[in-house]
Design an enzyme around this catalytic site. Structure first.
Site, short mmCIF file in Angstrom:
data_model
loop_
_atom_site.label_atom_id
_atom_site.label_comp_id
_atom_site.label_asym_id
_atom_site.label_seq_id
_atom_site.Cartn_x
_atom_site.Cartn_y
_atom_site.Cartn_z
N GLN A 1 0.29 -9.26 -6.56
CA GLN A 1 -0.30 -10.57 -6.70
C GLN A 1 0.51 -11.50 -7.60
O GLN A 1 0.47 -12.71 -7.46
CB GLN A 1 -1.73 -10.40 -7.25
CG GLN A 1 -2.69 -11.48 -6.87
CD GLN A 1 -2.99 -11.49 -5.37
OE1 GLN A 1 -3.10 -10.44 -4.76
NE2 GLN A 1 -3.06 -12.67 -4.79
N CYS B 1 -16.42 -3.02 3.71
CA CYS B 1 -16.28 -1.59 3.97
C CYS B 1 -15.76 -1.41 5.39
O CYS B 1 -15.53 -2.38 6.09
CB CYS B 1 -17.61 -0.88 3.78
SG CYS B 1 -18.76 -1.17 5.13
N ASN C 1 -6.19 -9.22 -8.03
CA ASN C 1 -6.15 -10.01 -6.80
C ASN C 1 -7.42 -10.81 -6.55
O ASN C 1 -7.42 -11.75 -5.78
CB ASN C 1 -5.89 -9.08 -5.60
CG ASN C 1 -6.82 -7.90 -5.58
OD1 ASN C 1 -6.92 -7.15 -6.55
ND2 ASN C 1 -7.54 -7.73 -4.48
N HIS D 1 4.44 -10.43 2.05
CA HIS D 1 3.59 -11.49 2.62
C HIS D 1 2.85 -12.29 1.55
O HIS D 1 2.32 -13.36 1.83
CB HIS D 1 2.64 -10.95 3.68
CG HIS D 1 1.49 -10.16 3.15
ND1 HIS D 1 1.55 -8.79 2.97
CD2 HIS D 1 0.27 -10.54 2.77
CE1 HIS D 1 0.38 -8.39 2.50
NE2 HIS D 1 -0.42 -9.42 2.36
N THR E 1 0.83 -1.21 0.00
CA THR E 1 0.00 0.00 0.00
C THR E 1 0.87 1.25 0.00
O THR E 1 0.62 2.21 -0.75
CB THR E 1 -0.92 0.01 1.24
OG1 THR E 1 -1.80 -1.11 1.16
CG2 THR E 1 -1.73 1.28 1.33
N THR F 1 14.01 3.98 9.54
CA THR F 1 15.03 2.97 9.77
C THR F 1 14.68 1.70 8.99
O THR F 1 13.54 1.23 9.05
CB THR F 1 15.11 2.63 11.27
OG1 THR F 1 15.42 3.84 11.96
CG2 THR F 1 16.17 1.59 11.56
#
Lengths: 366, 357
Positions: A168, A309, A142, A190, A58, A226
């Protein structure tokens, strides 16, 4: 998380040293971190210096879309072009640019098979190309797994910078940053067996865009903070894991033929398109997907609905709506995913519980 | 049994779900999303329907260790409860939306869906009890009379009561909070909800004005003589004394009360306190929570407000209307409210008050 990535992360968590420190411990961490950067660069086929680590896919999407827009805006370009099936991590930054920066956002529609409409894009670029600051179209979707014609998109775009959300696709299907010709590309750990909370933006060497986070300037002064060495090392380790696409594809296709045999009116979304091996999106007419999800979960099967939502209420998938679904059929669809460790026994188990789940699901929505 | 626990995000439904699990049932927590555009944070005395409340419900389910889902019932709630509330006010009656919600949402839409999915019933945090008798499962008052919610459950049919589980009926609210604390539920001290959940401001009159308009009309005395003006007839309640803004005093200076609301002529009728007195009420849309009431006159009690007193009465049902006659006259009874008949602590049934005399 892949076992190898887990071990690499545990090891690195015990190492002292901020990779930006100049002392021995810092230099040791820096060495490991740069090794990891090279592994990821090699896998996606870019230069190591083109990898900018972020805290998520994101974040990478936000840096790319906003940064490329601001660059364009300096030259009087105010149009942001995205597809109608982007992840919320692109849809929402685009909406933000519209609301806060006065951008004009144009969504490229998709065909009923879930592929972006190249004719629409071609016409748009030929009509208004000089106004377009950025084009962002995902590499694969996705929810449906449908692959998008990135090479054609880049060709149509010409000089317009193109960003692609490849979260994806990474490691699941052949993908070369260099050959794709895009300016920027988003990855997330991930999705490839790495840890949560680490992503990367691949951005062309010497291409400058404004930063969102300001501070130590660690990543080309485009991203401060960092560096998260343990997660980065685990990300690179996961990338090295092998992914047997053919085997996963076999599981998916066995699942599809099983579903069609058991639930004759069920249909696969994007079935006529080239798709990722591990994702299948099925519509079960006469059901509601949140009910199916509950029943499947009770039977120890984890599937997904499109999205929820902020209140957690299941909504009709914007991806399926874009493909021509009605609210009702979009709400009757579920995504099933298969991973590197899925087996035929898993597929058989899902198929064994599915008929009862679908009939109860139908009864609940009569 | 396999049960759906309706979890609002409040302390009661959280403890109810936990108790159902402890009793050995297989429980799944469900939060009902009832607002189409929920507010982000809770405000005032409302205990559900915001995003914050749905997070509280999820957290409680996680602590209890049960699966949790959100069911979107916003459309059903709007059509069955909010629209009904507006229509009733527009018709000059005073509705109770919590009753409608139990009747149409919690023990209808949710229970039906649960049963179709293979569940046996719905657990809620209502303060009420059920008992199994020869004639089937019956509905009773909670032990904690100050929290008793049997009134708002009196719209449940025998079949709905069959699928209703109320684990809190034998405990006081104080003890439920202590129990929630012991169970590690963060909602243990969450404030009780009092207001109508779909009126975010708590300002019912203002909310109604926004939706039904505020057409000025006359306030008249019992002779039909205009003695003032109102700003929307439906924002008044039978028996209301304050806020009438009357400028013509009575001869003896005694106060006036709202006696009647006439929506068609948009008129509010006021009069003396004694004119409010009624002894008989009749109700339509009768529902029996156990054996049906017949035309044989019975002794019992009638309650006309959620936390009102149970008034001694005789009652009978003529096939259309449920009639209750009070031993002592009652002041200020609005049509649209529920008249709930009790036999001791057992809920006999209810009807919506349509006439008084």
């Amino acid at each position: 998380m892949s076992p190898a990535a887990f071990l690499a992360m545990s090891d690195q968590l015990q190492q002292l040293g901020n990779p930006s420190s100049l002392h021995t411990h810092g230099r040791a961490t820096r060495k490991t971190l740069e090794d990891a950067r090279e592994v990821i660069a090699q896998k996606i086929d870019c230069l190591a210096s083109e990898v900018i680590f972020t805290a998520s896919g994101t974040e990478a999407n936000n840096i790319a879309l906003k940064g490329l827009f601001w660059n364009g805006k300096k030259q009087g370009k105010n149009v942001v072009v995205i597809s109608s099936i982007e992840h919320h991590a692109i849809l929402d930054p685009a909406q933000w640019l519209k609301n806060h920066e006065g951008a004009e956002v144009i969504e490229v529609p998709v065909t009923s098979d879930g592929v972006v409409d190249l004719q629409f894009l071609g016409q748009l670029v030929s009509d208004r190309g000089s106004e377009i600051a950025v084009i962002s179209i995902m590499h694969s979707n996705n929810e449906t797994g449908v692959l998008q014609p990135l090479e054609d998109i880049v060709l149509i775009a010409g000089d317009i910078p193109v960003h692609t959300d490849a979260v994806q696709s990474f490691t699941k299907t052949p993908l070369s940053y260099k050959k794709s010709g895009v300016t920027a590309l988003t990855l997330s750990a991930h999705k490839v067996g790495g840890p949560l909370g680490i992503g990367a933006l691949i951005l062309r060497r010497a291409f400058e865009i404004p930063a969102l986070l300001h501070g130590g300037g660690q990543e080309r002064e485009i991203r401060s903070g960092t560096l998260n060495a343990p997660s980065i090392v685990a990300f690179a380790t996961a990338v090295k894991d092998s992914y047997d696409a053919q085997r996963v594809l076999g599981l998916r296709d066995s699942f599809i033929s099983g579903v069609k045999g058991l639930i004759p009116d069920a249909y696969i979304n994007g079935e006529n398109s080239a798709r990722l091996p591990g994702i299948v999106n099925v519509t079960f007419p006469g059901t509601q997907s949140d009910t199916l999800l509950l029943l499947l979960d009770s039977a120890h099967v984890s599937a997904s609905t499109g999205s929820a939502c902020s209140a957690g209420v299941h909504e009709a998938s914007h991806v399926l709506l874009s493909m021509g679904h009605t609210e009702e059929t979009a709400q009757s669809s579920l995504r099933f995913s298969f991973g590197a460790i899925s087996t035929q026994a898993d597929v058989d188990f899902v198929l064994s519980v599915l008929p009862d789940v679908i009939s109860r699901g139908r009864a609940a929505h009569k | 049994m396999k049960l759906i626990a309706a979890m609002s995000g409040g302390v009661d439904s959280a403890v109810a779900a936990a108790r159902a699990v402890e009793a050995g049932h297989e429980v799944i927590g469900v939060h009902l999303a009832l607002a189409a555009n929920p507010q982000k944070y809770r405000s005032g005395a409302r205990g559900c329907c915001t995003i914050e409340d749905s997070h509280d419900a999820r957290r409680a389910a996680d602590v209890i260790g049960i699966p949790f889902y959100i069911w979107d019932m916003a459309e059903e709630f709007h059509d069955g409860v909010v629209e009904d509330f507006l229509a009733e006010y527009a018709a000059g009656r005073t509705p109770n939306p919590c009753l409608r919600c139990n009747e149409k949402i919690k023990f209808a839409a949710v229970l039906d869906r649960a049963r179709a999915m293979g569940f046996d019933g719905v657990v809620t945090g209502h303060y009420a009890r059920t008992q199994v008798s020869e004639t089937g499962k019956t509905l009773h008052r909670a032990v904690d009379h100050s929290k008793d919610q049997s009134y708002v459950l009196s719209v449940l049919t025998v079949e709905q009561i069959e699928g209703a589980i109320f684990p809190l009926g034998d405990t006081t609210k104080v003890d439920i909070r202590l129990e929630a604390e012991k169970r590690g539920l963060a909602v243990a001290q969450k404030p009780d909800s009092h207001d109508i959940c779909f009126v975010p401001s708590g300002d019912n009159a203002g909310w109604l004005r926004d939706r039904l308009g505020s057409e000025v009309g006359p306030i008249v005395d019992q002779d039909g003589i205009k003695i003032g003006e109102h700003k929307g007839a439906y924002t008044y309640t039978i028996g209301q004394r304050k806020g009438l803004g009357l400028t013509v005093p009575t001869a003896d200076g005694s106060p006036r009360f709202v006696l009647k609301i006439e929506p068609v002529s948009n008129t509010v009728v006021v009069g003396a306190r004694e004119d409010l007195a009624i002894t008989t009420m009749r109700g339509e849309r009768a529902v029996w929570c156990g054996p049906a009431v017949t035309d044989q006159v019975q002794q019992g009690f009638v309650q006309i407000r959620a936390h009102g007193a149970a008034l001694p009465c005789t009652y009978y049902f003529d096939g259309t209307l449920l009639t209750a006659t009070l031993e002592e006259p009652l002041l200020g009874l609005a049509t649209g409210q529920a008249m709930v008949i009790y036999d001791g602590d057992r809920v006999v049934g209810s009807a919506t008050i349509s006439e008084t005399e």
